[in-house]
Design a protein around this motif. Structure first.
Motif, short mmCIF file in Angstrom:
data_model
loop_
_atom_site.label_atom_id
_atom_site.label_comp_id
_atom_site.label_asym_id
_atom_site.label_seq_id
_atom_site.Cartn_x
_atom_site.Cartn_y
_atom_site.Cartn_z
N GLU A 329 -38.35 -9.70 4.48
CA GLU A 329 -39.05 -10.84 4.11
C GLU A 329 -40.33 -10.69 3.77
OE1 GLU A 329 -40.37 -15.51 5.69
OE2 GLU A 329 -39.44 -14.03 7.03
N TRP A 330 -41.19 -9.79 4.43
CA TRP A 330 -42.59 -9.33 3.76
C TRP A 330 -42.59 -8.54 2.61
CZ3 TRP A 330 -43.76 -4.04 3.86
CH2 TRP A 330 -45.06 -4.13 3.64
N ALA A 331 -41.61 -7.48 2.42
CA ALA A 331 -41.49 -6.56 1.49
C ALA A 331 -41.03 -7.32 -0.01
CB ALA A 331 -40.56 -5.56 1.67
N LEU A 332 -40.22 -8.49 0.36
CA LEU A 332 -39.66 -9.04 -0.86
C LEU A 332 -40.43 -10.44 -1.19
CD1 LEU A 332 -35.74 -9.06 0.06
CD2 LEU A 332 -37.20 -7.26 -1.59
N THR A 333 -41.67 -10.49 -0.76
CA THR A 333 -42.42 -11.54 -1.25
C THR A 333 -42.73 -11.48 -2.69
OG1 THR A 333 -43.49 -11.53 0.94
CG2 THR A 333 -44.56 -12.75 -0.74
N TRP A 376 -37.17 -2.18 -1.55
CA TRP A 376 -36.76 -2.34 -2.94
C TRP A 376 -35.42 -1.52 -3.14
CZ3 TRP A 376 -42.17 -1.64 -5.28
CH2 TRP A 376 -42.95 -2.79 -4.95
N VAL A 377 -35.51 -0.25 -2.63
CA VAL A 377 -34.47 0.66 -2.79
C VAL A 377 -33.13 0.16 -2.08
CG1 VAL A 377 -33.37 2.87 -2.26
CG2 VAL A 377 -35.70 2.68 -3.21
N ILE A 378 -33.18 -0.28 -1.15
CA ILE A 378 -31.96 -0.70 -0.26
C ILE A 378 -31.27 -1.97 -0.95
CG2 ILE A 378 -31.21 -1.81 1.89
CD1 ILE A 378 -33.44 -0.38 3.47
N GLU A 379 -32.19 -3.02 -1.50
CA GLU A 379 -31.92 -4.22 -1.99
C GLU A 379 -31.30 -3.92 -3.41
OE1 GLU A 379 -31.76 -7.79 -0.90
OE2 GLU A 379 -31.29 -6.15 0.70
N THR A 380 -31.93 -2.93 -4.17
CA THR A 380 -31.47 -2.49 -5.61
C THR A 380 -29.90 -1.98 -5.32
OG1 THR A 380 -33.49 -2.26 -6.36
CG2 THR A 380 -31.55 -0.85 -7.38
N ALA A 381 -29.71 -1.06 -4.28
CA ALA A 381 -28.39 -0.47 -4.21
C ALA A 381 -27.29 -1.51 -3.70
CB ALA A 381 -28.54 0.47 -2.99
N ARG A 382 -27.83 -2.46 -2.79
CA ARG A 382 -26.99 -3.52 -2.26
C ARG A 382 -26.45 -4.64 -3.56
NH1 ARG A 382 -27.00 -8.41 -0.52
NH2 ARG A 382 -29.25 -8.91 -0.87
N THR A 383 -27.40 -4.93 -4.01
CA THR A 383 -27.15 -5.96 -5.31
C THR A 383 -26.59 -5.49 -6.52
OG1 THR A 383 -29.47 -6.09 -6.04
CG2 THR A 383 -28.92 -7.56 -4.22
N GLY A 388 -37.72 -5.20 -7.42
CA GLY A 388 -38.86 -4.85 -7.12
C GLY A 388 -39.37 -3.72 -7.78
N PHE A 389 -38.64 -3.28 -8.61
CA PHE A 389 -39.01 -1.97 -9.73
C PHE A 389 -39.12 -2.80 -11.00
CE2 PHE A 389 -36.93 0.55 -6.20
CZ PHE A 389 -38.01 1.28 -6.15
N GLY A 390 -39.84 -2.48 -11.93
CA GLY A 390 -39.70 -3.12 -13.20
C GLY A 390 -38.96 -2.32 -14.21
N HIS A 391 -37.95 -2.18 -13.90
CA HIS A 391 -36.63 -1.70 -14.77
C HIS A 391 -35.64 -2.58 -15.00
CE1 HIS A 391 -39.04 2.11 -14.59
NE2 HIS A 391 -39.09 2.11 -13.12
N GLU A 396 -31.93 3.20 -14.69
CA GLU A 396 -33.53 3.31 -14.91
C GLU A 396 -34.17 3.80 -13.64
OE1 GLU A 396 -35.09 0.33 -17.23
OE2 GLU A 396 -34.05 0.99 -19.18
N VAL A 397 -33.65 2.85 -12.51
CA VAL A 397 -34.42 2.94 -11.05
C VAL A 397 -34.27 4.39 -10.61
CG1 VAL A 397 -34.24 2.22 -8.84
CG2 VAL A 397 -34.09 0.50 -10.78
#
Length: 479
Positions: A329-333, A376-383, A388-391, A396-397
């Motif tokens: 929750e903190w990291a995805l603010t 961000w890496v975990i959520e990118t791989a999951r979804t 969190g990354f501007g790609h 590209e990530v």
């Protein structure tokens, strides 16, 4: 003096100032402190130890000897049922003189002269004979007939009553609290050698008022005593079979320990368990029942331990899951909602909460981007879409991580596979540039420290990803 009765499971009590303070173990050669040796046993086990020491000496394999004079030692008891060691024989040659005036043989002879043929003794023999004669299965019922040893063995005995049932010979002895332990054991040995069963008969029994001689019979007979009285004779005559009153200890589990009840009941002879080798006649196999209680108690304790550990693990898992959720929750603010100062303070609090689990980051707080980037890496791989990354996409990530944050690229690959999104790299790699690049980096990724996280970062990444950032044990490195 009032009788002293000790509960079977109480610790045996040594005399305060023993004449023989030490004993030598003839098995190990070690010198044993007498008081410590005695107090190591529960009372019932100390009674059995008396028998064990006597039997071992009878067999020519004594267990304990006096470290001063070398004479075999036995375990004796005072009138208060405090235990002490005494010499096999007292001739005054040993400096450690046992404090007694008469020998055991002298005392026994004096007592026997006054008690062996007392009215009470004769009365119990009469009741026993009437009980046996009421049961047609018992044959050759005789009183005070000399019993000669069979061929190959020595000695003779004259049991109070003898009888036979089927092929088993029985020797009944009436015990009126005057029988010394060596007499008890001598008779056990004699009748066992004859293949016969020795049956001790008491005129009565009170578990709360027991003499030492009664305890020798009780604990030597697997915590059972057999009683013949007017009531049992009447029951035998009415039933046409030999009925006895049996008292025995009944072990049971109470809380986290084993305790005993004293059980009194009328039992037919055919209900008794007869063990000629051990010379025991029992209504209840106390030792087996006690062992079963202890086994059940161990199983219960093991179940409690397993359940407690599972509950503890479950509790830890719930706390970790809540803490993991707070970090996410903190990291995805959203960036527009971040107050830099408060955001950093919040991470400091979260990082401190991770300390008991050893998932915290060490070092300066400026590493705040490390946990954010991991999430961000975990959520990118999951979804399957950049978080969190501007790609624009996952590929590209991947390129970004390979060049800017190589320590995360291996974990990113494992996460994509774990979440079923690894195929996106191949589908988005239209030119094959990614596949070619990753092949050229493969050897470097195995050896270059740039592709490895620091130890504290690696622990945190594993925690946040539920270990999905690790290579599965059976997974092969893809081409």
């Amino acid at each position: 003096m009032a009788n002293v009765t000790v509960a079977p499971r109480e610790r045996a009590t040594p005399v305060e100032d023993p004449a023989i303070p030490e004993a030598r173990s003839l098995r190990t050669g070690k010198i044993l402190d007498a008081k410590r040796l005695i107090s190591a046993f529960p009372y019932d086990a100390a009674i059995r130890l008396r028998e064990c020491l006597k039997l071992a000496a009878f067999a020519g394999q004594p267990r304990l000897s006096c470290p001063i004079c070398g004479v075999t030692l036995f375990l004796a008891s005072s009138m208060h049922k405090n235990f002490y060691l005494r010499h096999r024989s007292e001739d005054g040659s040993c400096p450690a003189v046992t404090r007694t005036g008469l020998s055991e043989a002298d005392i026994r002879a004096m007592k026997y002269r006054g008690a062996q043929e007392s009215g009470a003794h004769l009365r119990i023999k009469e009741l026993l004979v009437r009980s046996l004669e009421a049961d047609p299965r018992f044959r050759d019922v005789v009183v005070e007939k000399t019993w000669h040893a069979s061929e190959g063995t020595k000695g003779l005995r004259r049991p109070d009553v003898a009888a036979r049932i089927n092929e088993l010979r029985l020797a009944f002895e009436v015990q009126l609290s005057t029988t010394f332990l060596d007499v008890v054991l001598g008779r056990k040995i004699f009748y066992r050698e004859q293949g016969a069963a020795l049956v001790w008969i008491l005129p009565g029994f009170d578990p709360n008022y027991r003499r030492m001689t009664t305890d020798d019979i009780l604990f030597g007979n697997n915590s059972n005593v057999l009683v013949v009285d007017e009531a049992t004779v009447a029951a035998s005559v009415a039933a046409g079979r030999f009925i006895l009153r049996v008292w025995h200890r009944q072990p049971k589990i109470k809380g986290d320990r084993v305790v005993d009840d004293w059980i009194e009941r009328l039992v037919g002879w055919d209900e008794l368990k007869i063990d000629v080798d051990r010379q025991t006649i029992c209504a209840l196999d106390f030792e087996a029942s006690e062992a079963a209680c202890y086994a059940e108690l161990r199983e219960a304790r093991e179940r409690q331990r397993v359940e407690a550990e599972a509950a503890h693990r479950g509790s830890i898992a719930r706390i970790e899951e809540e803490l993991r959720g707070e970090v996410f929750e903190w990291a995805l603010t959203a960036p527009e909602n971040i107050n830099p100062v408060e955001h950093e303070k919040r991470w400091e609090a979260l990082n401190y909460a991770l300390v008991p689990f050893c998932y915290h980051l060490e070092g300066p707080s400026c590493r705040i981007l490390v946990p954010m980037r991991m999430v961000w890496v975990i959520e990118t791989a999951r979804t399957g879409v950049p978080v969190g990354f501007g790609h624009r996409n996952v590929l590209e990530v991947a390129h970004h991580l390979l060049h800017q944050h190589p320590e995360l690229i291996i974990g990113f690959g494992h996460l994509l596979r774990a979440y079923g999104n690894f195929h996106l790299l191949e589908e988005l790699d239209k030119t094959g540039k990614w596949k070619s690049k990753i092949r050229s980096y493969r050897a470097l990724m195995r050896s270059d420290p740039r592709f490895k996280l620091a130890e504290d970062e690696d622990r945190l990444f594993g925690f946040l990803s539920n270990e999905l950032c690790r290579k599965p044990p059976t997974e092969k490195t893809p081409d």
